[in-house]
Design an enzyme around this catalytic site. Structure first.
Site, PDB file in Angstrom:
ATOM      1  N   HIS A  25       0.815  -1.200   0.000  1.00 35.28           N
ATOM      2  CA  HIS A  25       0.000   0.000   0.000  1.00 35.28           C
ATOM      3  C   HIS A  25       0.859   1.265   0.000  1.00 35.28           C
ATOM      4  O   HIS A  25       0.580   2.230  -0.699  1.00 35.28           O
ATOM      5  CB  HIS A  25      -0.914  -0.012   1.228  1.00 35.28           C
ATOM      6  CG  HIS A  25      -1.834   1.161   1.314  1.00 35.28           C
ATOM      7  ND1 HIS A  25      -3.096   1.133   0.794  1.00 35.28           N
ATOM      8  CD2 HIS A  25      -1.666   2.389   1.849  1.00 35.28           C
ATOM      9  CE1 HIS A  25      -3.673   2.302   0.997  1.00 35.28           C
ATOM     10  NE2 HIS A  25      -2.842   3.073   1.642  1.00 35.28           N
ATOM     11  N   TYR A  42       4.161   0.544  -3.223  1.00 36.04           N
ATOM     12  CA  TYR A  42       3.917   0.149  -4.611  1.00 36.04           C
ATOM     13  C   TYR A  42       4.959  -0.832  -5.135  1.00 36.04           C
ATOM     14  O   TYR A  42       5.398  -0.743  -6.265  1.00 36.04           O
ATOM     15  CB  TYR A  42       3.874   1.394  -5.507  1.00 36.04           C
ATOM     16  CG  TYR A  42       2.758   2.337  -5.149  1.00 36.04           C
ATOM     17  CD1 TYR A  42       1.520   2.215  -5.763  1.00 36.04           C
ATOM     18  CD2 TYR A  42       2.924   3.318  -4.174  1.00 36.04           C
ATOM     19  CE1 TYR A  42       0.472   3.052  -5.404  1.00 36.04           C
ATOM     20  CE2 TYR A  42       1.872   4.158  -3.819  1.00 36.04           C
ATOM     21  CZ  TYR A  42       0.657   4.022  -4.443  1.00 36.04           C
ATOM     22  OH  TYR A  42      -0.366   4.835  -4.104  1.00 36.04           O
ATOM     23  N   SER A 100      -8.386   4.318  -2.996  1.00 38.06           N
ATOM     24  CA  SER A 100      -9.343   3.251  -2.723  1.00 38.06           C
ATOM     25  C   SER A 100      -9.497   3.095  -1.219  1.00 38.06           C
ATOM     26  O   SER A 100      -8.594   3.427  -0.455  1.00 38.06           O
ATOM     27  CB  SER A 100      -8.821   1.949  -3.302  1.00 38.06           C
ATOM     28  OG  SER A 100      -7.567   1.655  -2.732  1.00 38.06           O
ATOM     29  N   HIS A 101     -10.649   2.613  -0.795  1.00 33.23           N
ATOM     30  CA  HIS A 101     -10.825   2.251   0.606  1.00 33.23           C
ATOM     31  C   HIS A 101     -11.614   0.948   0.647  1.00 33.23           C
ATOM     32  O   HIS A 101     -12.663   0.851   1.279  1.00 33.23           O
ATOM     33  CB  HIS A 101     -11.518   3.382   1.379  1.00 33.23           C
ATOM     34  CG  HIS A 101     -10.764   3.775   2.597  1.00 33.23           C
ATOM     35  ND1 HIS A 101     -11.328   3.912   3.828  1.00 33.23           N
ATOM     36  CD2 HIS A 101      -9.457   4.009   2.770  1.00 33.23           C
ATOM     37  CE1 HIS A 101     -10.397   4.249   4.699  1.00 33.23           C
ATOM     38  NE2 HIS A 101      -9.260   4.313   4.088  1.00 33.23           N
ATOM     39  N   HIS A 121     -10.812  -2.581   1.431  1.00 34.85           N
ATOM     40  CA  HIS A 121     -10.867  -3.566   2.510  1.00 34.85           C
ATOM     41  C   HIS A 121     -11.586  -3.031   3.747  1.00 34.85           C
ATOM     42  O   HIS A 121     -12.436  -3.736   4.300  1.00 34.85           O
ATOM     43  CB  HIS A 121      -9.457  -4.069   2.852  1.00 34.85           C
ATOM     44  CG  HIS A 121      -8.955  -5.068   1.852  1.00 34.85           C
ATOM     45  ND1 HIS A 121      -7.805  -5.786   2.023  1.00 34.85           N
ATOM     46  CD2 HIS A 121      -9.464  -5.457   0.669  1.00 34.85           C
ATOM     47  CE1 HIS A 121      -7.636  -6.586   0.977  1.00 34.85           C
ATOM     48  NE2 HIS A 121      -8.617  -6.390   0.140  1.00 34.85           N
ATOM     49  N   ARG A 180      -7.799  15.012   3.233  1.00 39.54           N
ATOM     50  CA  ARG A 180      -6.500  15.404   3.816  1.00 39.54           C
ATOM     51  C   ARG A 180      -5.411  15.490   2.764  1.00 39.54           C
ATOM     52  O   ARG A 180      -4.551  16.359   2.810  1.00 39.54           O
ATOM     53  CB  ARG A 180      -6.092  14.399   4.905  1.00 39.54           C
ATOM     54  CG  ARG A 180      -6.848  14.519   6.204  1.00 39.54           C
ATOM     55  CD  ARG A 180      -6.112  13.810   7.335  1.00 39.54           C
ATOM     56  NE  ARG A 180      -5.793  12.432   7.018  1.00 39.54           N
ATOM     57  CZ  ARG A 180      -6.653  11.419   7.147  1.00 39.54           C
ATOM     58  NH1 ARG A 180      -7.867  11.648   7.587  1.00 39.54           N
ATOM     59  NH2 ARG A 180      -6.283  10.186   6.836  1.00 39.54           N
ATOM     60  N   GLN A 224     -10.337   2.694  10.596  1.00 36.73           N
ATOM     61  CA  GLN A 224     -10.257   3.893  11.419  1.00 36.73           C
ATOM     62  C   GLN A 224     -11.659   4.437  11.712  1.00 36.73           C
ATOM     63  O   GLN A 224     -12.625   4.065  11.069  1.00 36.73           O
ATOM     64  CB  GLN A 224      -9.441   4.984  10.704  1.00 36.73           C
ATOM     65  CG  GLN A 224      -8.104   4.525  10.188  1.00 36.73           C
ATOM     66  CD  GLN A 224      -8.169   3.954   8.798  1.00 36.73           C
ATOM     67  OE1 GLN A 224      -9.223   3.594   8.316  1.00 36.73           O
ATOM     68  NE2 GLN A 224      -7.024   3.837   8.154  1.00 36.73           N
ATOM     69  N   SER A 261      -5.164   6.547  13.252  1.00 31.54           N
ATOM     70  CA  SER A 261      -6.280   7.370  13.722  1.00 31.54           C
ATOM     71  C   SER A 261      -6.443   8.565  12.787  1.00 31.54           C
ATOM     72  O   SER A 261      -5.468   9.129  12.309  1.00 31.54           O
ATOM     73  CB  SER A 261      -6.017   7.865  15.146  1.00 31.54           C
ATOM     74  OG  SER A 261      -6.182   6.815  16.051  1.00 31.54           O
ATOM     75  N   ASN A 296      -3.828   5.753  -6.827  1.00 35.56           N
ATOM     76  CA  ASN A 296      -3.222   4.684  -6.045  1.00 35.56           C
ATOM     77  C   ASN A 296      -3.502   3.333  -6.677  1.00 35.56           C
ATOM     78  O   ASN A 296      -4.291   3.217  -7.607  1.00 35.56           O
ATOM     79  CB  ASN A 296      -3.648   4.747  -4.567  1.00 35.56           C
ATOM     80  CG  ASN A 296      -4.904   3.958  -4.277  1.00 35.56           C
ATOM     81  OD1 ASN A 296      -5.810   3.878  -5.102  1.00 35.56           O
ATOM     82  ND2 ASN A 296      -4.955   3.362  -3.103  1.00 35.56           N
ATOM     83  N   SER A 348      -4.557  -0.532  -5.669  1.00 38.23           N
ATOM     84  CA  SER A 348      -5.091  -1.381  -4.615  1.00 38.23           C
ATOM     85  C   SER A 348      -5.080  -2.821  -5.123  1.00 38.23           C
ATOM     86  O   SER A 348      -5.850  -3.175  -6.014  1.00 38.23           O
ATOM     87  CB  SER A 348      -6.507  -0.936  -4.276  1.00 38.23           C
ATOM     88  OG  SER A 348      -7.116  -1.880  -3.435  1.00 38.23           O
TER      89      SER A 348
END
Lengths: 770, 288
Positions: A61, A64, A108-109, A111, A130, A261, A334, A564, A566
């Site tokens: 992650h 790469y 990507s988010h 998982h 962010r 998170q 976090s 990104n 994934s």
């Protein structure tokens, strides 16, 4: 216990593997051996904090390691005059106008969302926002392409460890809605796609676009002598091992819930204001958001970029709960945190700004130059040294050339399917199919116009009758009519059938969408979602998709600026990979938003034309899916032809000839026309005799050939339109006229195919996916 | 003296910038200011302190103040009441106007300032109505048609003819105007008698209509009400998102982007949106 030593100096291969497993490092044997050699050379055992830190830095992650070579070969390095800062940092930065730049990030988010859909999707938004803020930019738009198994997936087929697609879909949409709406950034584009291949592993991609003054650009680096300030949320046990969890296949084990998170949009909102205020006052020398790998990655990457080491006082970090071990503090993911590098004399002023916004900010260390130009990161916890690593080693992630196996090319469907007897029924089934039907119920749950700058909305047309737009347009500056068009797309069925042409088609479709509103395609961000890269066929798909993306984008001269990769999107329970899903976020520039064009048909008695050529390209099409045909030829594309058509179309729009425009994609010409009529609440008579006369009627209507649009031409501009396209050498065919009667009529010369009331068309399309 | 406008912000308010710009575009820039609640309470450095009584208009913008985790508007309302209760009462009694948009409307209702029956006689009145969860149980971001029904009491809509239909978007999860059954009839009658009803949801044909035209299921199709004295307005739709014509979801249907002989006409995209009228009206009122 603050830390413990791990004995690896004498460990054999078996023990090394066991250490990686027990500590959740997700490192393979070669990597563990490399670690061992390093510590043997230092003549000491590592601490757990050090091993955890290295595991974050070397995770798929973060670094790469499987994809870098392929990306460098095909995707990176497309030169364009608008590039300001591309690929290198969390977000790409491009020129908007003389004074301003826009920023693009896409991630990507997957998982986290498969385990905990609401929190996973929400923190996905948090993270991408962010990435944009840490460049010094104000976020102005969010996008969210989502991929699930079919919502009516039979319960009895679902393995116990896999959550039902409907549960995931509802949770993800609610997570995006609750987080995105609260932070006050409009969610204005996206897609929802259903395919059996996403049952075991849903895909949640989130993108963000920001705007900034060029002079506000902030880099992610820290220099020797600068103070490191941690700002924002407190640090806790949520999001431990997020990146390493993202770098293995999903097992569906609930223990991974702690890797997800917890987002807090109401901490983020003032944090965003405070950071942008401090940046504008030139108090920030460099900053990075804390995402994957937490402090560990942020400190090492900022110091590495700034060419220095660092000394950290870990006890200064504010905690959510007592009893965290040092390694947990160091790698916790976090949310809502940034690391800021600031010159010592400006620290006080910086802290005051955060205090005003009620946001925590604490000094956690400083950038340091050690003797002999050594670049080390040292961590102290209550005075005890618990960590000392060379930054160069820490960030020297391995790079692999994975073996690839390229699947054999698709073949034309051998069996010729029969022509449908009832075109009305076929068209209705297509309009109601899950990948075509209306997404209104999802789109309306997102505030897509907070900030009051969404000038072309995701839903377009007569109020109460709206249809899907191809792209949304944001007017980012108060004093300028220049706009940013935003779209996301991918066709996983194409990519599954033929990864190279499937990926090339993604670029084609994104360009079509941007052109449809009148924008010039300007930049791409890519989110490449694939299976396990250690399996050669998955890696082969990845290789071919990247080759397809690069082929198109480099010929068009449109850069990939961020994104990104994934991998490991497969679940043990389903024993299969997701379809290759190279999602693209495309941005285009509109010189004047008042010239933008929408999808909805505008007036009765205007002419409808098809721009582009229709071929028998139905591999992966919605029509073939409906008819249960596997294989077939996936649409091809030629960047030169695409470019000519886009240029001609924009010229016609600028000249004011075009009343509405829609790209032709899923469901082909027939569906595109219906969507335009639905939005305008106007009927039409269509005759497709002039569309590639060699094709059978159903292929003409439902082929998904690339580089095509349907346009509505103002009735008195017919001649100018035809002349313009003839001069530009772009193929068009007149396919009909809009008319008073609210009816969709389609024929092929003398052959009547479709006759449906507009109300019936709308009602089947509206369906109900929510 | 320029008119001084206080646009209140805390964590989670998120429409303050576009609200500020709406005043700025009308030439009120020097006087409009985004002020953090902490600045009014005095919990900041000396030079950042502000005093509510120095302002002529208080605006509570849209958003999710403090996250709206308990009930929309409840936390901010409690914080204002606790720290600024007296100042607010004085502010209102002097006849100064307050505008609450979306979350701001929710705050005003939670504070008891709206509908505010009898508020003139007491400190701050008990809560008499609520803005509760939409009937759809979902966040709804959609354009709304609202009919102006005020007979002249409300200082934010003077100059907008009665019966005029305005178009502006809604974006909320808790916007259903609700009065408990026991008081419903009496309160609706009071609202009518006191000329407190300002906007009601209608369909595109101008008739009262149900979902989606009434996006939240508000009783009596209420979209916005004012105080009995007419100086406090709360509404769910967002006028700041309808300031210019190009913010309208249908603008491209009326702006043909072309003209005779290929001369470009940008048509209606240049024009005004309906929301602008509300900002203009209150500035006119304050300047008199």
């Amino acid at each position: 216990m603050k830390r413990f030593e791990v004995r690896i100096m004498d460990a054999d291969d078996e023990e090394l593997k066991r250490i990686s497993e027990i500590m959740g490092l997700s490192l393979n044997l070669d990597e563990m051996r490399r670690l061992k050699r390093y510590f043997v050379s230092k003549n000491r055992e590592p601490t757990d904090v050090e091993l955890q830190s290295i595991a974050q830095a070397w995770s798929e992650h973060c670094c790469y390691k499987s994809s870098k070579k392929v990306l460098q070969e095909f995707v990176f390095g497309i030169e364009a005059p608008q590039n300001m800062l591309v690929i290198k940092e969390d977000a790409g930065v491009l020129e908007f106008d003389e004074e301003h730049a826009y920023v693009l990030a896409f991630e990507s988010h997957n998982h986290p969302s498969a385990i905990e859909p609401y929190g996973g999707a929400a923190t996905g938004i948090g993270g991408i926002v962010r990435d944009v803020i840490c460049m010094g930019a104000q976020p102005i738009a969010l996008v969210d392409p989502l991929f699930f198994g079919h919502l009516d997936y039979p319960d009895e087929k679902l393995p116990e460890t896999v959550k039902h697609p409907r549960f995931l879909f509802n949770g993800v949409v609610a997570g995006i809605s609750d987080y995105g709406n609260r932070i006050g950034i409009p969610t204005c584009a996206g897609m929802v796609y259903f395919d059996e291949g996403y049952v075991g592993n849903c895909v949640v991609n989130v993108g963000c676009v920001g705007i900034m003054k060029k002079s506000d650009l902030s880099r992610s680096m820290a220099k020797s002598g600068e103070v490191l300030v941690l700002v924002g949320g407190k640090t806790g046990r949520d999001g431990i091992h997020g990146v390493t969890f993202a770098s293995v296949e999903l097992t569906g084990e609930e223990e991974f819930r702690s890797a997800v998170q917890l987002g807090d949009p109401i901490r983020k909102e003032p944090l965003m204001h405070a950071i942008l205020e401090a940046n504008e006052k030139r108090l920030i020398s460099g900053m990075k958001d804390l995402g994957g790998g937490g402090l560990s990655c942020a400190v090492s990457e900022m110091c590495h970029a700034g060419g220095c080491g660092a000394e950290i006082q870990l006890e200064n970090v504010k905690l959510k709960e007592e009893g965290l071990s040092a390694w947990e503090i160091w790698v916790s993911e976090s949310q809502e945190r940034f690391l800021i590098a600031v010159e010592p004399e400006k620290v006080e002023e910086l802290l005051a700004i955060f205090e005003k916004w009620d946001v925590d900010a604490v000094v956690v260390g400083e950038g340091k130059a050690y003797p002999h130009r050594e670049k080390k990161i040292r961590i102290f916890h209550d005075g005890e040294k618990i960590f000392e690593l060379d930054t160069d080693f820490l960030v020297s992630c391995p790079v692999y050339e994975r073996s690839i196996e390229i699947r054999k090319k698709e073949e034309e469907g051998l069996e010729e399917i029969e022509e449908p007897a009832d075109y009305n029924e076929t068209l209705k089934l297509l309009l109601a199919s899950p990948n075509i039907a209306s997404r209104e119920c999802v789109i309306r749950q997102y505030d897509h116009e907070v900030r009051a700058s969404t000038v072309i909305k995701p839903l377009q047309g007569l109020i109460g009758k709206e249809t899907h737009g191809d792209a949304a347009v944001i007017k980012p500056l108060e004093s300028s009519y220049k706009g940013i068009a935003i779209t996301t797309d991918v066709n996983p069925s194409f990519c599954k059938t033929n990864p190279f042409w499937g990926a090339a088609s993604v670029v084609d479709e994104v360009c079509r969408n941007l052109t449809a509103v009148g924008a010039v395609p300007h930049a791409f961000a890519d989110c490449l979602n694939f299976g396990n890269p250690e399996k050669p066929d998955r890696m082969g798909d990845f290789h071919e998709c990247c080759r397809g993306l690069g082929y198109m984008a480099s010929s068009l001269g449109i850069p990939f600026v961020s994104g990104n990769v994934s991998f490991y999107n497969e679940s043990a329970a389903m024993n299969e990979s997701i379809p290759p899903t190279p999602t693209i976020l495309g941005v285009g520039i509109c010189e004047d938003i008042r010239e933008c064009v929408t999808v909805d048909v505008k007036e009765v008695s205007n002419f409808l034309y098809l721009v582009g050529e229709t071929k028998k390209e139905l591999g992966g099409s919605e029509y073939y899916k409906l008819r249960s045909v596997e294989g077939g030829i996936v649409p091809r594309t030629d960047p030169e032809v695409l470019r000519m058509r886009m240029d001609a179309l924009r010229e016609a729009m600028k000249a004011g000839l075009i009343a509405s425009c829609h790209d032709v994609s899923e469901g082909g010409l027939a569906v595109a026309v219906c969507e335009m009529l639905i939005g305008g609440d106007i009927g039409a008579s269509i005759d497709i005799a002039g569309v590639n006369p060699e094709l059978r009627s159903d292929y003409k209507l439902f082929s998904e050939s690339n580089s095509r649009w349907v346009v509505e031409v103002w009735k008195e501009e017919k001649r100018r339109f035809e002349v313009l396209f003839k001069e530009r050498g772009v193929c068009i065919s007149k396919i009909g006229e809009t008319e008073d009667e609210k009816r969709v009529g389609i024929c092929d010369g003398g052959k009547k195919l479709v006759s449906l009331s507009l109300e019936e068309v709308r009602s089947v399309w509206t369906g109900n996916i929510c | 003296m320029p008119v001084k406008i206080c646009i209140l912000r805390i964590e989670g308010t998120n429409c303050e910038l576009e609200t500020f710009l709406s005043f700025k575009r009308l030439g009120a820039a020097a006087a409009a200011e985004i002020v953090h609640l902490k600045q009014l309470i005095g919990a900041v450095k000396e030079r950042e302190k502000r005093n509510l009584k120095d302002y002529d208009l208080l605006v509570i913008p849209g958003g999710f103040s403090s996250g709206d985790y308990i009930r929309a508007g409840a936390i901010l309302a409690a914080r204002i009441k606790g720290a600024l209760g007296k100042e607010i009462v004085d502010f209102v009694r002097t006849g100064n106007p307050i505008l609450g948009i979306c979350n701001g409307f929710q705050v005003l209702v939670e504070m008891g300032l709206l509908p505010g029956f009898g508020a003139a006689h007491e400190e701050i009145e008990m809560q008499q109505a609520a803005l509760t969860t939409n009937d759809s149980a979902r966040f709804e971001c959609r354009p709304a048609f609202i009919k102006h029904e005020n007979r002249g009491n409300c200082v934010f809509t003077r100059g907008i003819e009665k019966g005029r239909i305005l178009k502006m978007p809604c974006a909320h999860a808790e916007g259903k105007f609700f009065i408990d059954e026991r008081n419903r009839e009496t309160y609706i009658q009071l609202l009518e008698e006191n000329d407190q009803i300002v906007f009601r949801y209608v369909g595109p044909d101008g008739n009262y209509a149900s979902y989606p035209w009434n996006p939240n299921g508000s009783i009596y199709n209420i979209a916005g009400i004012c105080s009995p004295e007419g100086n406090i307005l709360g509404l769910m739709p967002h006028p700041e998102r309808a300031f210019y014509a190009f913010m309208d979801p249908e603008w491209s249907r009326s702006a043909r982007g072309r003209g005779k002989d290929g001369e470009k006409e940008k048509g209606d995209a240049y024009g005004d949106g309906d929301g602008k009228k509300i900002f203009e009206a209150v500035l006119n009122y304050l300047r008199l």
